[in-house]
Structure formats: C-alpha cells, structure tokens
Design an enzyme around this catalytic site. Structure first.
Site, PDB file in Angstrom:
ATOM      1  N   HIS A 131      -9.895   9.262  26.716  1.00 30.33           N
ATOM      2  CA  HIS A 131      -8.539   9.448  26.835  1.00 30.33           C
ATOM      3  C   HIS A 131      -7.710  10.775  26.750  1.00 30.33           C
ATOM      4  O   HIS A 131      -6.318  10.186  27.022  1.00 30.33           O
ATOM      5  CB  HIS A 131      -8.233   7.717  25.990  1.00 30.33           C
ATOM      6  N   ASP A 160     -16.276   7.235  24.988  1.00 30.63           N
ATOM      7  CA  ASP A 160     -15.061   7.786  25.261  1.00 30.63           C
ATOM      8  C   ASP A 160     -15.136   9.301  25.348  1.00 30.63           C
ATOM      9  O   ASP A 160     -14.601   9.256  24.282  1.00 30.63           O
ATOM     10  CB  ASP A 160     -13.892   7.165  24.378  1.00 30.63           C
ATOM     11  N   SER A 218      -8.290  12.163  17.350  1.00 25.69           N
ATOM     12  CA  SER A 218      -9.090  12.173  18.663  1.00 25.69           C
ATOM     13  C   SER A 218      -9.715  12.978  19.505  1.00 25.69           C
ATOM     14  O   SER A 218      -8.861  13.877  20.020  1.00 25.69           O
ATOM     15  CB  SER A 218      -8.467  11.502  19.768  1.00 25.69           C
TER      16      SER A 218
HETATM   17  N1  ARG Z   1      -6.579   3.969  19.976  1.00 23.92           N
HETATM   18  C1  ARG Z   1      -6.838   5.116  19.975  1.00 23.92           C
HETATM   19  C2  ARG Z   1      -5.701   6.486  19.964  1.00 23.92           C
HETATM   20  O1  ARG Z   1      -4.682   5.736  18.822  1.00 23.92           O
HETATM   21  C3  ARG Z   1      -7.348   5.013  21.502  1.00 23.92           C
HETATM   22  C4  ARG Z   1      -6.537   4.763  22.572  1.00 23.92           C
HETATM   23  C5  ARG Z   1      -6.435   4.851  24.100  1.00 23.92           C
HETATM   24  N2  ARG Z   1      -7.336   3.726  24.543  1.00 23.92           N
HETATM   25  C6  ARG Z   1      -7.021   2.654  25.058  1.00 23.92           C
HETATM   26  N3  ARG Z   1      -8.028   1.389  25.676  1.00 23.92           N
HETATM   27  N4  ARG Z   1      -5.184   2.382  24.856  1.00 23.92           N
HETATM   28  O2  ARG Z   1      -5.346   7.305  20.843  1.00 23.92           O
HETATM   29  N1  ASP Z   2      -7.408   7.365  18.980  1.00 18.83           N
HETATM   30  C1  ASP Z   2      -6.611   8.032  17.824  1.00 18.83           C
HETATM   31  C2  ASP Z   2      -6.036   9.263  18.900  1.00 18.83           C
HETATM   32  O1  ASP Z   2      -6.512   9.512  19.960  1.00 18.83           O
HETATM   33  C3  ASP Z   2      -7.497   8.369  17.014  1.00 18.83           C
HETATM   34  C4  ASP Z   2      -6.363   7.036  15.770  1.00 18.83           C
HETATM   35  O2  ASP Z   2      -5.829   7.258  15.302  1.00 18.83           O
HETATM   36  O3  ASP Z   2      -7.606   7.024  14.332  1.00 18.83           O
HETATM   37  O4  ASP Z   2      -5.384  10.906  18.192  1.00 18.83           O
END
Ligand code: ARG
Ligand code: ASP
Length: 722
Positions: free
Chosen positions: A87, A223, A656
C-alpha cells in the site's frame, strides 16, 4: 543493610513503573541508551543501543528510510534493494499500470536490473544524524513573550542552525519540535531520488482482504513491494540517469526465517506520523464525541455512493479503487478509535489524571501562579472551539475534497494569473487534467456533490453557511424542500460546469487566452468554490487560528507541567514523523470477553477466505496450487506457511513498511497495520488491546521465490536460517 533494602525497593518501584509502560512509547533513537536499552535487553534484545543508532559506526538506522511521502522502508541487500508495503508502493505500481500491463492486478517482477521501472517522483530519505538542539533553538526565548515573538525568535534560530548544518554538504536538514515545543531536534538527511520499482505481488495478494479486512485481525494480506535505490558512480544521490548504479549501503538487514514465537522480543524502527497522547480530557471529548462522529458520517455517505457505483461497473471500480481506499481507511479507523476510547474509558481516565494534576498544582503557591488556570483555560477554549472545529471538518472533509472542487481550484489558480500566465502553467494544468480524467466519473462525482452540499447545509452550523445557499439557490424562497432544491441545483451545476467534460476541457485549454479567465469566473462552479472559501476564511479560520495559537502555548506549558508532576516517569514525545523505536513482544489478545485471537495467521486462512465472486477475496490460481502441493521451500514452519503476526509495539500511520526486528537485529516482518480494538493508541495506549500487525517476512520471501520465481532477488538477500 537498610540502605540496600531501600535501593532494592526503589528498583522494584522503578521496574513496576516501567512495566506499566513496557510496550507503550515511540522512543528517540539517541536516547535509547539512557532510557530504554536496559529494559529492551531484559525483554530479549541481544544488541546494544549503538547497534540501533550510532554516528561512529554502522548501525540499523543506516538501513531505515522514509519511503515516499508517508511510509517507512528498509534495505535488504547490499545492492540497494528495499522492502516496504504494497500500500506504500501502490501509487508507483499504479502509475506504471495500463490495460496492457496491469501490474496492480497481475503484479510486477523484475527478473534482472534492466527490467526495473523508473519512478519520476519517488524519493527516499535516510537519517545521517540527529541532535538535541533545544538550547540553541530556544536561545532568547522568554516565558513572558507572546506566541508571535516566540515564533519569530525560534524561526530565526532554526534558520541559522540549518544553514550551519548544511553549508559544506549536500544533505537536507530540518528541525522539529518535541513535547509541544519544549524541546527541538535537528535531523540531517540524505535524499535519494532514483528509486526503481523491482517487484510487487498482485493486489489479490498485496491487498488481499482489501478494505473489508483493513484495520482488522485476523489478517491475511501480503502487504509488501520491492524497490531499488540507485546512486551515481561515487555512491552519492543523483537524479535518474542510465549511468546510475545500485546504491551500496553501509548496512542492510539480515532476514531471519527461523520463525516468530509468542513472547519473542520485537522492535519496530520507523517513522510514526502523528499521535496525541497528552491531550486534556476536553480535547479527547471533542474528538470522540464531536469530530469523529461527523467525519464518520460524512465518509459513510461518500462510501455508500462509491460502493453502489463501483459494484455496478468494473470501469468505475478501477477508477475509484484508490480513492475509495483512502476514504475508507480513515472512516474505519475513527470508528475503531471511538470504540476503543469508550471501552478504555479514556475521558474518565484523563479526568482522573487532571484531578491529580490540579491537586499537585494547588499544593504549592508558585505552581498555582504558573499552572493554576491551565485546566479551566482548556475547558473554556474547547467549548468555544467545538462548533468551529465541526464546521472546519465539514469544509475540509465534505466540500474541499470533492473532485469538482479540487479541479475547479486548479483551474481557478490559472484564472487568477490573469494575463500573467505562462505556457508552463497551461502545460501543468493539462498534465493534471489528464490524470484527473483518467480516474473520473462524472455521475459519481455528481451524486457525492449533491449529498455533501446537503450535509453541509444541514450539519455544519447555521453560523457557517456560505452565501451560495442564498444567492445561487435562494433556499428560503423555495416552496420545495431544501433537499429537492439542492438536487435541482446539482443538475444545473454539472450542466453549467463545461470543463468537467474532457473534450470540452481540452478545447478550452488548447484555446486558452486572457479572456478565458473571465469565462471560468462566470461558471457556477467557480462561484460556488469562491463562496465556500470566503465563508471559510471569514467565518471559520479566523477563530480556529486564534485558538490554535492559544492552544500552542497552553499545550506547551501543560506538557512541561505534566512532566514535573511525575519526575520518575519517562515520557516519550508524540509521533511527528521522525525516526523512532517501538519495542514489545509477539503477542495474542482477547478482543472481547470469551474471544481469543491467536498471534499469527497462515496460508490455510487465505484459502478459506477464497471467493472468486468477491473482489477482495479472489485468490490467484497459482497461490492455490502452491498451497495444494505445500510447495513452501525453506519458508514453512511445521508444514504451515505463516502469513501475518501481531505484537505489542506502539505504532501509528507512517510506521507502515517499518522493519520488525528480532532480538538479534534480524528482520522478521514488515509492519503494515493495527488491530481495530487498538486504533485508539494514537490518543491512549492500552497494552491489553493494542497490537501492531506485521507481514511475516517468510511469506514475502515465499511469494518472491515460489510464486513469482524471482530467485534473482532472493540471492541478493542475507538469509539467516539457523
Ligand atoms: N490501515 C492501514 C494504514 O492505515 C492500511 C491501509 C491500506 N489498505 C487499505 N485496504 N486501504 O495505512
Ligand atoms: N497502516 C498504517 C500506515 O500506513 C499503519 C498504522 O496506522 O498502524 O502507516
């Protein structure tokens, strides 16, 4: 004897204090030796603080970088190969994708360096060194100054320090405030701009579970993506050139495939973006009960429209996949955050702390003089501020993010140049428009626009209405409901905004003259845009800005006072996208009474979720075949392929892609998310519930090796198998 007993007792007290904060915290690399390393070693870390951060020898920090604008990445070979999240590489993978080469869907693998793909706008930043420059930055600053005077002196000091720090080198320097401006640190960075795409699994692996599984455990997402840093022949940063060669780093992470067990020490070394751990209860109350519900509601409405449209047409799905992911990510996080704050009784906990704080203040005259009114000041400010903050949310979340508004803003900036525009401005807008139309569906935008102007009207607060609601659609004179009137207006708006049609836009821009500026200003889209901006600038931002300056000073003083109340507690500064260390252990958790979540997931779980009819769960055939034949090579554990694991490291957005490191300093995972029950950790951390979610590095290696057959990449790595 007694002395000894006392000191043992003191140690016990200190240990019990530090146990409470065992896994909470995002620590400053240069202060590990002082505050953390003893505890880390007790928990299973076998190396020294110097092995993590040093300016005298090679250390882990030389292998960790800011990847792009908001992620972390780390080096995994001596040829500049780096790994981060899928991502995080998404934008770059998407930019190389077309119908013929759909790397998002099919993945991309460079089987030789020649096949790697150049990214024009991607860069990575390494930390060369950091220093505490609080004394220099705060020289000349006095307690009784206004915020403005204070800022002026600080900014001047910062300028001098940065100039000095960069005068004989090609590094970049920046200074960031810590603890709300009670301390300042200098960061010297080396920036590389030739970063090429090396590998990415198909989205069906790299984004498996999509937005459905996002922020959730159990998780089965692979990921990760791979890039390579290139440098000039002297190993120095250089913009892309054919003559550039793979960067030879001082350090890269060895990769352990020995496996990950519950209780193992873990460390996350990366760039957490932003947290707010020291807010007063009034602020937490505003976020939880006023801001979050509004922004969740706004996004809920956008999501409903997007899902409907994306499900009805695969073309729209592709166009809006990335936008949807962005909208949904915050929407889901804030819901988790609110649930977590509620369950944790966060506001009551803060109130309890504040009571103790006030008692501490009241116990001493000089404290009373300095800090006596902090809490009442906060209370007053937040009660005045709340409606403005809600209106601000509506402006930024509902209106400012509308596609038509963004495009109008871009066009308006050209029209504002009048006769002073250049060919470069025109070309810039053309490039922007090309990207805009590639991912634009007018009827989707129209539906969202309609819903958002209605939501703004109904919820932003009557003091914050732009005159557009009166002069363009004089709602008060309508005999129909506001909803019907706004629907009619929406039709008119989209008919009238000729440039939302690609052909008409091209014709317009290709024949652009000074006169065209007038044509733009005559559109109803321009008028609406101008009306919203005017109302924001006159009715909302003057107040929010005044109060934010007041809060700056209050926050700084309150932070300092909180540190004085409990001098035995070691405080960590809120995240501010500077390099930090989080440490904890591989751990499971109980999300609810009677429910237990194991600390890892396996490929069997991926296969169980397989459903070719649901986009997020459509497992590639090749992966199913590898599962059926258990063709896992050296990456399996007791015949199982592990996919993700949870641990108790304190992380946030920006972490991330961060390396998850074991007690020997080897890479065991790539951090990519948190669990739903733990997302309130940005405001209050709960060691029972907060878990970071990592990709098990063995799954990444398995995908690279067995799924993609990119053994060329595996060969570059330093793999530790025993
Ligand atoms: N929750 C994670 C973060 O805050 C991953 C986000 C990317 N993935 C998604 N399915 N939108 O960045
Ligand atoms: N998914 C988040 C990021 O992209 C990480 C988190 O918020 O735990 O940095």
């Amino acid at each position: 004897m007694i002395r000894k007993t006392i000191s043992l007792l003191m140690i016990a007290v200190i240990l019990s204090i530090s146990n409470i904060y065992a896994h909470e915290g995002m620590w400053i690399p240069i202060l590990l030796k002082k505050y953390n390393i003893a505890e880390m070693q007790k928990m299973g870390f076998k190396l020294s603080a110097e092995d993590i951060y040093s300016i005298n020898k090679t250390s882990m920090k030389d292998a960790v970088m800011i990847f792009g604008g908001g992620c972390t990445g780390e080096l995994i070979s001596d040829q500049g190969l780096l790994i981060t999240n899928h991502h995080c590489g998404y934008g770059s993978i998407q930019s190389h994708s077309s119908l013929e080469h759909d790397y998002l869907t099919n993945g991309f693998w460079a089987y030789s360096k020649k096949e790697e793909l150049v990214n024009e706008t991607l860069s990575v930043r390494f930390l060369v060194r950091m220093d505490d420059v609080s004394t220099q930055v705060l020289t000349g600053v006095l307690d009784n100054m206004t915020e403005e005077q204070r800022h002026r002196i600080i900014n001047n000091n910062i300028e001098v320090i940065i100039e000095e720090a960069t005068k004989d080198n090609s590094y970049k320097a920046l200074i960031e405030p810590f603890f709300y401006g009670n301390q300042y640190f200098l960061f010297i960075e080396e920036v590389f701009t030739d970063v090429r795409l090396v590998g990415a699994p198909p989205s069906a692996i790299g984004k498996f579970g999509g937005d459905t599984d996002n922020w959730m455990w159990p998780r089965h997402t692979g990921d990760f993506s791979l890039f390579r840093i290139y440098a000039d022949k002297d190993n120095k940063p250089a913009d892309y050139s054919e003559d550039n060669v793979p960067y030879k780093p001082k350090k890269h992470f060895p990769i352990s495939i020995k496996g990950v067990k519950k209780g193992d020490f873990t460390m996350v070394f990366g760039y957490p973006g932003s947290t707010q751990e020291y807010l007063p209860s009034f602020a937490v109350d505003m976020i939880k009960n006023k801001i979050n519900p509004e922004r969740i509601a706004i996004r809920q409405n956008i999501i409903d429209i997007l899902i409907g449209d994306m499900n009805s047409d695969p073309g729209i799905r592709i166009k809006y996949a990335s936008k949807y992911a962005g909208v949904s990510n915050g929407w889901k996080k804030w819901q988790g955050e609110n649930k977590g704050l509620k369950k944790l009784k966060a506001i009551a906990k803060k109130q309890e702390q504040e009571k103790k704080f006030q008692a501490w203040v009241n116990a001493d005259k000089s404290r009373l003089a300095k800090y006596g009114s902090i809490l009442t000041d906060y209370e007053e400010i937040y009660s005045v501020l709340a409606p403005y903050k809600i209106a601000e949310q509506y402006f930024f979340e509902a209106i400012w993010k509308l596609e038509t508004i963004k495009f109008t803003a871009r066009i308006a900036s050209l029209s504002r140049k009048g006769a002073g525009y250049t060919q470069k401005d025109i070309d810039g807008l053309k490039t922007y428009a090309k990207k805009f139309f590639k991912n634009y569906n007018l009827s989707t935008d129209k539906k969202i626009f309609n819903k958002m102007i209605l939501m703004y009207r109904q919820n932003a607060g009557s003091d914050f209405m732009p005159d557009f609601y009166d002069f363009m659609i004089p709602l008060k004179y309508f005999k129909v409901s506001e909803e019907v009137a706004l629907r009619a207006y929406t039709e008119f708006y989209f008919d009238d905004t000729f440039y939302l049609d690609e052909e008409k836009f091209n014709e317009f821009i290709n024949n652009y003259t000074v006169e065209s500026a007038k044509k733009i200003k005559a559109t109803s889209s321009y008028k609406l845009y101008a009306s919203f901006i005017t109302s924001y600038l006159t009715k909302i931002s003057p107040v929010t800005q005044t109060y934010s300056a007041k809060l700056d000073s209050l926050d700084r003083i309150y932070m300092k006072a909180q540190m004085l109340v409990d001098t035995s507690k070691v405080f960590y500064p809120d995240a501010n996208f500077t390099l930090r260390v989080g440490y904890g252990q591989v751990d499971d958790y109980e999300p609810r009474d009677g429910v237990f979540y194991k600390h890892y997931t396996t490929l069997a779980g991926v296969i169980k979720k397989d459903n070719p009819k649901i986009y997020d769960y459509n497992v590639p055939q090749k992966l199913k075949d590898l599962y059926a034949t258990k063709n896992y090579g050296q990456y399996a554990e007791n015949g199982e392929m592990h996919v993700c694991f949870t641990a108790s490291n304190h992380t946030t957005g920006g972490n991330s892609g961060s390396p998850v490191i074991n007690g020997n300093g080897e890479l065991i995972g790539i951090n990519f998310d948190r669990n739903w029950e733990g997302t309130m950790s940005d405001i209050m951390y709960n060691p029972d519930q907060c878990r970071n979610i990592s990709l098990d590095i063995r799954y990444a290696l398995f995908i690279i090796d067995k799924f993609a057959g990119a053994t060329n990449l595996i060969e570059e790595m330093t793999i530790i198998s025993e």
